[in-house]
Design a protein around this motif. Structure first.
Motif, PDB file in Angstrom:
ATOM      1  N   UNK A   1       1.010  -1.150  -0.010  1.00  0.00           N
ATOM      2  CA  UNK A   1       0.015  -0.043  -0.201  1.00  0.00           C
ATOM      3  C   UNK A   1       0.946   1.305   0.184  1.00  0.00           C
ATOM      4  N   UNK A   2       0.546   2.144  -0.605  1.00  0.00           N
ATOM      5  CA  UNK A   2       1.241   3.539  -0.877  1.00  0.00           C
ATOM      6  C   UNK A   2       0.442   4.705  -0.291  1.00  0.00           C
ATOM      7  N   UNK A   3       1.013   5.648   0.350  1.00  0.00           N
ATOM      8  CA  UNK A   3       0.313   6.817   0.766  1.00  0.00           C
ATOM      9  C   UNK A   3       0.226   8.015  -0.147  1.00  0.00           C
ATOM     10  N   UNK A   4      -0.834   8.534  -0.410  1.00  0.00           N
ATOM     11  CA  UNK A   4      -1.249   9.635  -1.397  1.00  0.00           C
ATOM     12  C   UNK A   4      -1.720  11.002  -0.505  1.00  0.00           C
ATOM     13  N   UNK A   5      -1.116  12.061  -0.908  1.00  0.00           N
ATOM     14  CA  UNK A   5      -1.649  13.086  -0.462  1.00  0.00           C
ATOM     15  C   UNK A   5      -2.605  13.835  -1.478  1.00  0.00           C
ATOM     16  N   UNK A   6      -3.710  14.219  -0.920  1.00  0.00           N
ATOM     17  CA  UNK A   6      -4.589  14.806  -1.924  1.00  0.00           C
ATOM     18  C   UNK A   6      -5.035  16.201  -1.382  1.00  0.00           C
ATOM     19  N   UNK A   7      -4.878  17.208  -2.523  1.00  0.00           N
ATOM     20  CA  UNK A   7      -5.303  18.534  -2.199  1.00  0.00           C
ATOM     21  C   UNK A   7      -6.455  18.955  -3.080  1.00  0.00           C
ATOM     22  N   UNK A   8      -7.227  19.717  -2.516  1.00  0.00           N
ATOM     23  CA  UNK A   8      -8.258  20.302  -3.167  1.00  0.00           C
ATOM     24  C   UNK A   8      -9.275  21.156  -2.678  1.00  0.00           C
ATOM     25  N   UNK A   9     -10.495  21.195  -2.962  1.00  0.00           N
ATOM     26  CA  UNK A   9     -11.533  22.165  -2.537  1.00  0.00           C
ATOM     27  C   UNK A   9     -13.248  21.823  -2.604  1.00  0.00           C
ATOM     28  N   UNK A  10     -13.734  21.921  -1.723  1.00  0.00           N
ATOM     29  CA  UNK A  10     -15.190  21.613  -1.542  1.00  0.00           C
ATOM     30  C   UNK A  10     -16.204  22.747  -1.614  1.00  0.00           C
ATOM     31  N   UNK A  11     -17.504  22.729  -1.819  1.00  0.00           N
ATOM     32  CA  UNK A  11     -18.408  23.730  -1.824  1.00  0.00           C
ATOM     33  C   UNK A  11     -18.960  23.698  -0.348  1.00  0.00           C
ATOM     34  N   UNK A  12     -18.603  24.771   0.244  1.00  0.00           N
ATOM     35  CA  UNK A  12     -19.110  25.097   1.762  1.00  0.00           C
ATOM     36  C   UNK A  12     -20.051  26.375   1.800  1.00  0.00           C
ATOM     37  N   UNK A  13     -21.301  26.072   1.816  1.00  0.00           N
ATOM     38  CA  UNK A  13     -22.158  27.205   1.669  1.00  0.00           C
ATOM     39  C   UNK A  13     -21.970  28.040   0.456  1.00  0.00           C
ATOM     40  N   UNK A  14     -21.549  29.307   0.724  1.00  0.00           N
ATOM     41  CA  UNK A  14     -21.337  30.183  -0.657  1.00  0.00           C
ATOM     42  C   UNK A  14     -20.187  30.262  -1.103  1.00  0.00           C
ATOM     43  N   UNK A  15     -19.054  29.626  -0.454  1.00  0.00           N
ATOM     44  CA  UNK A  15     -17.860  29.542  -0.948  1.00  0.00           C
ATOM     45  C   UNK A  15     -17.251  28.103  -0.963  1.00  0.00           C
ATOM     46  N   UNK A  16     -15.851  28.245  -1.349  1.00  0.00           N
ATOM     47  CA  UNK A  16     -15.155  26.917  -1.455  1.00  0.00           C
ATOM     48  C   UNK A  16     -14.268  26.927  -0.129  1.00  0.00           C
ATOM     49  N   UNK A  17     -14.027  25.822   0.353  1.00  0.00           N
ATOM     50  CA  UNK A  17     -13.099  25.430   1.448  1.00  0.00           C
ATOM     51  C   UNK A  17     -11.928  24.540   0.800  1.00  0.00           C
ATOM     52  N   UNK A  18     -10.871  24.813   1.242  1.00  0.00           N
ATOM     53  CA  UNK A  18      -9.753  24.014   0.799  1.00  0.00           C
ATOM     54  C   UNK A  18      -9.492  22.833   1.806  1.00  0.00           C
ATOM     55  N   UNK A  19      -8.892  21.941   1.192  1.00  0.00           N
ATOM     56  CA  UNK A  19      -8.396  20.700   2.084  1.00  0.00           C
ATOM     57  C   UNK A  19      -7.194  19.922   1.569  1.00  0.00           C
ATOM     58  N   UNK A  20      -6.639  19.310   2.766  1.00  0.00           N
ATOM     59  CA  UNK A  20      -5.618  18.411   2.026  1.00  0.00           C
ATOM     60  C   UNK A  20      -5.491  17.185   3.105  1.00  0.00           C
ATOM     61  N   UNK A  21      -5.467  15.985   2.596  1.00  0.00           N
ATOM     62  CA  UNK A  21      -5.626  14.598   3.367  1.00  0.00           C
ATOM     63  C   UNK A  21      -4.705  13.745   2.858  1.00  0.00           C
TER      64      UNK A  21
END
Length: 58
Positions: A1-21
């Motif tokens: 198994x490998x580890x992956x880092x994912x970055x992006x954003x998601x719709x949160x009410x009226x704006x987008x919120x960034x995330x990294x996991x």
């Protein structure tokens, strides 16, 4: 198994919120599906409301 880092954003009410996991998965396709599933479940989002910007393997 490998580890992956994912970055992006998601719709949160009226704006987008960034995330990294960081997730351990077999490959990038499985990792993307897992992230979409988790964020959708946790925040009540549809897949179209989540944008994955970058997936990097560690």
């Amino acid at each position: 198994m490998s580890q992956f880092t994912v970055t992006g954003r998601f719709k949160s009410r009226d704006e987008y919120a960034a995330f990294e996991t960081t997730i351990e998965a077999e490959n990038e396709r499985v990792d993307r599906e897992h992230v979409l599933s988790q964020l959708g479940s946790r925040h009540g989002l549809k897949r179209t409301q989540i944008e994955l910007d970058e997936v990097t393997q560690q």
